[in-house]
Scaffold this motif. Structure first.
Motif, PDB file in Angstrom:
ATOM      1  N   GLY A 100      37.703  43.887  53.047  1.00 42.57           N
ATOM      2  CA  GLY A 100      37.635  42.788  52.036  1.00 42.57           C
ATOM      3  C   GLY A 100      36.813  42.264  51.424  1.00 42.57           C
ATOM      4  N   GLY A 101      37.100  41.768  50.117  1.00 43.67           N
ATOM      5  CA  GLY A 101      36.218  41.411  49.101  1.00 43.67           C
ATOM      6  C   GLY A 101      35.159  40.095  49.748  1.00 43.67           C
ATOM      7  N   ARG A 102      35.643  39.327  50.500  1.00 47.19           N
ATOM      8  CA  ARG A 102      34.808  38.088  51.212  1.00 47.19           C
ATOM      9  C   ARG A 102      33.603  39.100  52.146  1.00 47.19           C
ATOM     10  N   TYR A 128      30.687  31.821  46.970  1.00 48.60           N
ATOM     11  CA  TYR A 128      29.414  32.174  46.521  1.00 48.60           C
ATOM     12  C   TYR A 128      28.230  30.879  46.759  1.00 48.60           C
ATOM     13  N   ASN A 168      31.154  36.985  37.663  1.00 51.58           N
ATOM     14  CA  ASN A 168      32.472  37.058  38.168  1.00 51.58           C
ATOM     15  C   ASN A 168      33.490  37.133  36.941  1.00 51.58           C
ATOM     16  N   ASN A 172      37.525  33.754  37.960  1.00 53.59           N
ATOM     17  CA  ASN A 172      38.365  32.905  38.650  1.00 53.59           C
ATOM     18  C   ASN A 172      37.530  31.377  38.630  1.00 53.59           C
ATOM     19  N   ASP A 200      30.865  40.560  40.902  1.00 58.09           N
ATOM     20  CA  ASP A 200      32.334  40.407  41.697  1.00 58.09           C
ATOM     21  C   ASP A 200      33.362  40.819  40.498  1.00 58.09           C
ATOM     22  N   VAL A 202      36.589  41.652  41.051  1.00 56.94           N
ATOM     23  CA  VAL A 202      37.897  41.753  41.859  1.00 56.94           C
ATOM     24  C   VAL A 202      39.226  41.723  40.621  1.00 56.94           C
ATOM     25  N   SER A 230      37.781  44.477  45.196  1.00 64.28           N
ATOM     26  CA  SER A 230      38.838  44.308  46.359  1.00 64.28           C
ATOM     27  C   SER A 230      40.136  44.977  45.957  1.00 64.28           C
ATOM     28  N   SER A 232      42.728  43.322  46.663  1.00 64.37           N
ATOM     29  CA  SER A 232      43.702  42.241  47.078  1.00 64.37           C
ATOM     30  C   SER A 232      44.508  41.849  45.932  1.00 64.37           C
ATOM     31  N   LYS A 233      44.084  41.875  44.520  1.00 69.67           N
ATOM     32  CA  LYS A 233      44.559  41.323  43.431  1.00 69.67           C
ATOM     33  C   LYS A 233      45.353  42.544  42.625  1.00 69.67           C
ATOM     34  N   ARG A 241      43.146  43.616  53.958  1.00 67.95           N
ATOM     35  CA  ARG A 241      41.313  43.632  53.901  1.00 67.95           C
ATOM     36  C   ARG A 241      40.709  44.872  53.598  1.00 67.95           C
ATOM     37  N   TYR A 318      44.395  33.328  36.387  1.00 65.39           N
ATOM     38  CA  TYR A 318      44.357  31.706  36.335  1.00 65.39           C
ATOM     39  C   TYR A 318      44.108  31.183  35.144  1.00 65.39           C
TER      40      TYR A 318
HETATM   41  N1  PMP Z   1      36.191  37.250  44.406  1.00 67.42           N
HETATM   42  C1  PMP Z   1      36.728  36.489  43.786  1.00 67.42           C
HETATM   43  C2  PMP Z   1      36.396  35.724  42.571  1.00 67.42           C
HETATM   44  C3  PMP Z   1      38.046  35.931  44.396  1.00 67.42           C
HETATM   45  O1  PMP Z   1      38.784  35.141  43.850  1.00 67.42           O
HETATM   46  C4  PMP Z   1      38.719  36.375  45.839  1.00 67.42           C
HETATM   47  C5  PMP Z   1      39.941  36.180  46.322  1.00 67.42           C
HETATM   48  N2  PMP Z   1      40.406  35.121  46.149  1.00 67.42           N
HETATM   49  C6  PMP Z   1      37.716  37.465  46.251  1.00 67.42           C
HETATM   50  C7  PMP Z   1      36.635  37.717  45.813  1.00 67.42           C
HETATM   51  C8  PMP Z   1      38.073  38.083  47.647  1.00 67.42           C
HETATM   52  O2  PMP Z   1      39.215  38.760  47.848  1.00 67.42           O
HETATM   53  P1  PMP Z   1      39.434  39.401  49.126  1.00 67.42           P
HETATM   54  O3  PMP Z   1      38.584  38.913  50.313  1.00 67.42           O
HETATM   55  O4  PMP Z   1      41.090  39.101  49.483  1.00 67.42           O
HETATM   56  O5  PMP Z   1      39.218  40.745  48.865  1.00 67.42           O
END
Ligand code: PMP
Length: 384
Positions: A100-102, A128, A168, A172, A200, A202, A230, A232-233, A241, A318
């Motif tokens: 996962g990105g986090r 961050y 980023n 976002n 970042d 993503v 990641s 995820s998006k 993850r 967004y």
């Molecule tokens: N970076 C940014 C800017 C995000 O908005 C998000 C998720 N909202 C993530 C990283 C991490 O996403 P994830 O942990 O689901 O990979």
């Protein structure tokens, strides 16, 4: 009120994204029809090929520990996909596949020397700040405003003594993509000052404005950088993850040790899902079109129903409008609560992204066009 709050970097929002998210869930359990403008989770399923490949891998017995940096096939697939996208020569030794990105972000911050001062471009995704604070890394915020089209003040970066900076783009919450020239200048300043760039990316696939070109940090290979993204998006794989980091081989080797210490490796079958996802270009193109149309619907609705000022997002998922209320100063924290309680619409107050954004809200483009329109119309009932 706003300028007072802006002075305090340590400001903790009275109402956060998480508060709203759980309150919304509770209302839903009670049977309310909630329109979700809270979490940034895609409302569409992952590609079928990804689900099939993941299930197949599990059935074939790929539910084991793997090499800590990821199986070779996954690292190769990541390197190939990035090389194709950005015309580079990234090798699998520069890749870490993780959960996962986090977590990827956490590793990026962990790899900075202790006490490194981190520059964060604000408005900012709250992780961050949270990770910097957790690791006791001092922060300098570089604030941007709607009036300036969310441009970075490059002179402020030039004057700073930060040794790392987080970028980023697409952003976002603002939807900003920097012009390539500005991005290159920013990277040059960071290089001149010996900063490590944590990029970042993503939302890199979500370029909604065809006239905008997104430039990745990977296209500037001379830079000291930690790239992360990641699945995820782009592939709606939030619960899988799945993410990856690219940096120089030494930094990656150190992160692999940390990854080994923390999770041993990411689930083996999910790594097969990643390999499948990286072949789903058409799926991604479709989703980018979908989000682009929703952006247009949101922009029209904001103009039609509300007194709003906004930047028409050129990327990410967004919108981050500033709203005005007929009843006086617009306070997004109070508004988010009132809107949820009276109209069953959940939004994230602007202060989740920085203390000076009390008069903004974030609208994710992760509902159908009709729901986006209706959600924004319901807002007008609170604002008068
Ligand atoms: N970076 C940014 C800017 C995000 O908005 C998000 C998720 N909202 C993530 C990283 C991490 O996403 P994830 O942990 O689901 O990979």
């Amino acid at each position: 009120v706003q300028s007072e709050i802006a002075e305090k970097e340590e400001y903790t929002p009275a109402v956060s994204l998480v508060d709203i998210f759980f309150k919304a869930k509770e209302l839903e359990r009670k049977g309310f029809d909630v329109i979700h403008f809270d979490a940034g989770e895609p409302d569409f399923p992952p590609p079928e090929q990804v689900v099939d490949a993941t299930v197949r891998a599990l059935k074939e017995g790929h539910g084991r520990y793997t090499e800590s940096g990821g199986i070779s096939a996954a690292k190769n697939a990541v390197a190939d996909s990035l090389n194709k996208k950005y015309g580079q020569n990234i090798t699998p030794k520069q890749v870490l596949v993780t959960a996962g990105g986090r977590l990827a972000l956490y590793y990026a911050f962990l790899s900075l020397p202790g006490k490194t001062k981190v520059g964060i471009l604000s408005p900012d995704w709250p992780a961050y700040r949270d990770i910097s604070n957790f690791l006791s890394l001092p922060i300098q915020f570089f604030k941007s405003t709607l009036e300036s089209g969310w441009e970075v003040d490059l002179d402020e970066v030039r004057r700073s003594d930060c040794k790392a900076i987080v970028l980023n783009y697409p952003n976002n919450p603002t939807g900003k993509i920097l012009e390539s020239k500005t991005f290159e200048e920013l990277v040059q300043i960071a290089n001149d000052k010996g900063m490590t760039i944590i990029s970042d990316e993503v939302y890199s696939d979500y370029v909604l404005n065809p006239t905008k070109k997104f430039k990745s940090i990977l296209e500037m290979p001379e830079t000291k950088s930690i790239f992360l993204t990641s699945l995820s998006k782009s592939y709606a794989m939030t619960g899988f993850r799945a993410a990856y980091i690219v940096s120089d081989p030494l930094t990656i080797a150190r992160m692999i040790k940390i990854n080994s210490m923390i999770i041993t490796s990411m689930p083996e079958f999910v790594q097969y899902g990643i390999i499948a996802a990286l072949n789903c270009d058409d799926y991604v193109k479709d989703k980018v079109k979908l989000i682009g149309k929703r952006r247009d619907v949101a922009a029209r609705a904001l103009k039609k129903y509300l007194d709003a000022e906004f930047y028409e997002s050129d990327g990410s998922m967004y919108m981050f409008p500033r709203l005005h209320s007929k009843k006086g100063f617009f306070n997004s924290e109070k508004f988010a609560l009132e809107l949820l309680e009276s109209q069953s619409v959940s939004v994230t107050p602007g202060t989740s992204f920085g203390s000076s954004f009390l008069d903004h809200i974030r609208i994710p483009l992760l509902q159908s066009e009709a729901r986006i329109d209706e959600g924004i119309e319901r807002m007008s009932k609170v604002l008068g």
